[in-house]
Design a protein around this motif. Structure first.
Motif, PDB file in Angstrom:
ATOM      1  N   ILE A  80       3.220  11.776   3.029  1.00 56.74           N
ATOM      2  CA  ILE A  80       2.895  10.168   3.322  1.00 56.74           C
ATOM      3  C   ILE A  80       3.635   9.687   4.412  1.00 56.74           C
ATOM      4  CG2 ILE A  80       2.802   8.044   2.350  1.00 56.74           C
ATOM      5  CD1 ILE A  80       2.650   9.224  -0.359  1.00 56.74           C
ATOM      6  N   LEU A 129       0.845  -1.305  -0.040  1.00 58.00           N
ATOM      7  CA  LEU A 129      -0.093   0.135   0.184  1.00 58.00           C
ATOM      8  C   LEU A 129       0.757   1.242   0.067  1.00 58.00           C
ATOM      9  CD1 LEU A 129      -2.815  -1.023   2.494  1.00 58.00           C
ATOM     10  CD2 LEU A 129      -3.061  -0.576   0.072  1.00 58.00           C
ATOM     11  N   GLU A 130       1.877   1.257   0.849  1.00 54.69           N
ATOM     12  CA  GLU A 130       2.893   2.538   0.673  1.00 54.69           C
ATOM     13  C   GLU A 130       3.642   2.651  -0.413  1.00 54.69           C
ATOM     14  OE1 GLU A 130       3.882   2.004   5.586  1.00 54.69           O
ATOM     15  OE2 GLU A 130       5.546   1.459   4.022  1.00 54.69           O
ATOM     16  N   GLU A 177       2.459   1.733  -3.477  1.00 53.44           N
ATOM     17  CA  GLU A 177       1.434   2.075  -4.625  1.00 53.44           C
ATOM     18  C   GLU A 177       1.225   3.581  -4.279  1.00 53.44           C
ATOM     19  OE1 GLU A 177      -2.071   0.088  -4.146  1.00 53.44           O
ATOM     20  OE2 GLU A 177      -1.150  -2.197  -4.695  1.00 53.44           O
ATOM     21  N   LYS A 178       1.124   4.047  -3.082  1.00 55.01           N
ATOM     22  CA  LYS A 178       0.988   5.422  -2.979  1.00 55.01           C
ATOM     23  C   LYS A 178       2.349   6.216  -3.458  1.00 55.01           C
ATOM     24  CE  LYS A 178      -1.745   4.986   1.231  1.00 55.01           C
ATOM     25  NZ  LYS A 178      -1.703   5.307   2.943  1.00 55.01           N
ATOM     26  N   MET A 179       3.529   5.685  -3.078  1.00 52.38           N
ATOM     27  CA  MET A 179       4.561   6.635  -3.470  1.00 52.38           C
ATOM     28  C   MET A 179       4.735   6.429  -5.199  1.00 52.38           C
ATOM     29  SD  MET A 179       7.389   5.602  -0.915  1.00 52.38           S
ATOM     30  CE  MET A 179       7.216   4.018  -0.419  1.00 52.38           C
ATOM     31  N   TYR A 234       2.221   6.091  -7.099  1.00 51.21           N
ATOM     32  CA  TYR A 234       1.168   7.059  -7.756  1.00 51.21           C
ATOM     33  C   TYR A 234       1.645   8.613  -7.734  1.00 51.21           C
ATOM     34  CZ  TYR A 234      -3.329   9.419  -8.261  1.00 51.21           C
ATOM     35  OH  TYR A 234      -4.287  10.304  -8.598  1.00 51.21           O
ATOM     36  N   MET A 235       2.338   8.896  -6.727  1.00 53.58           N
ATOM     37  CA  MET A 235       2.884  10.234  -6.512  1.00 53.58           C
ATOM     38  C   MET A 235       3.803  10.708  -7.540  1.00 53.58           C
ATOM     39  SD  MET A 235       0.806  11.646  -4.225  1.00 53.58           S
ATOM     40  CE  MET A 235       1.388  13.237  -4.042  1.00 53.58           C
TER      41      MET A 235
END
Length: 70
Positions: free
Chosen positions: A48, A9-10, A12-14, A16-17
């Motif tokens: 994040i 999850l972390e 994917e967030k990074m 995406y950014m």
């Protein structure tokens, strides 16, 4: 949730950014993890919270890649 799922999850967030054109501007680490600030412009910044060790390794590699491309 398992550590691996937390890490994914972390990551994917990074990812995406980075795909949206953000750059890592600042990192503040403490005992509860790392706070990574992504910035696209002066008025557009997102922070994040990275809690996993693998997440910390991943954003370290992103910083190295980001610095190479500059």
């Amino acid at each position: 949730m398992s550590d691996y799922q937390d890490y994914m999850l972390e990551r994917e967030k990074m990812d995406y950014m980075m795909e949206k054109g953000y750059k890592i501007k600042d990192v503040m680490e403490n005992l509860s993890g790392a706070f990574v600030q992504f910035e696209k412009s002066k008025d557009d910044a997102v922070t994040i919270h990275i809690k996993t060790a693998d997440g910390r390794k991943y954003f370290s590699n992103l910083i190295l890649l980001q610095n190479r491309s500059v």
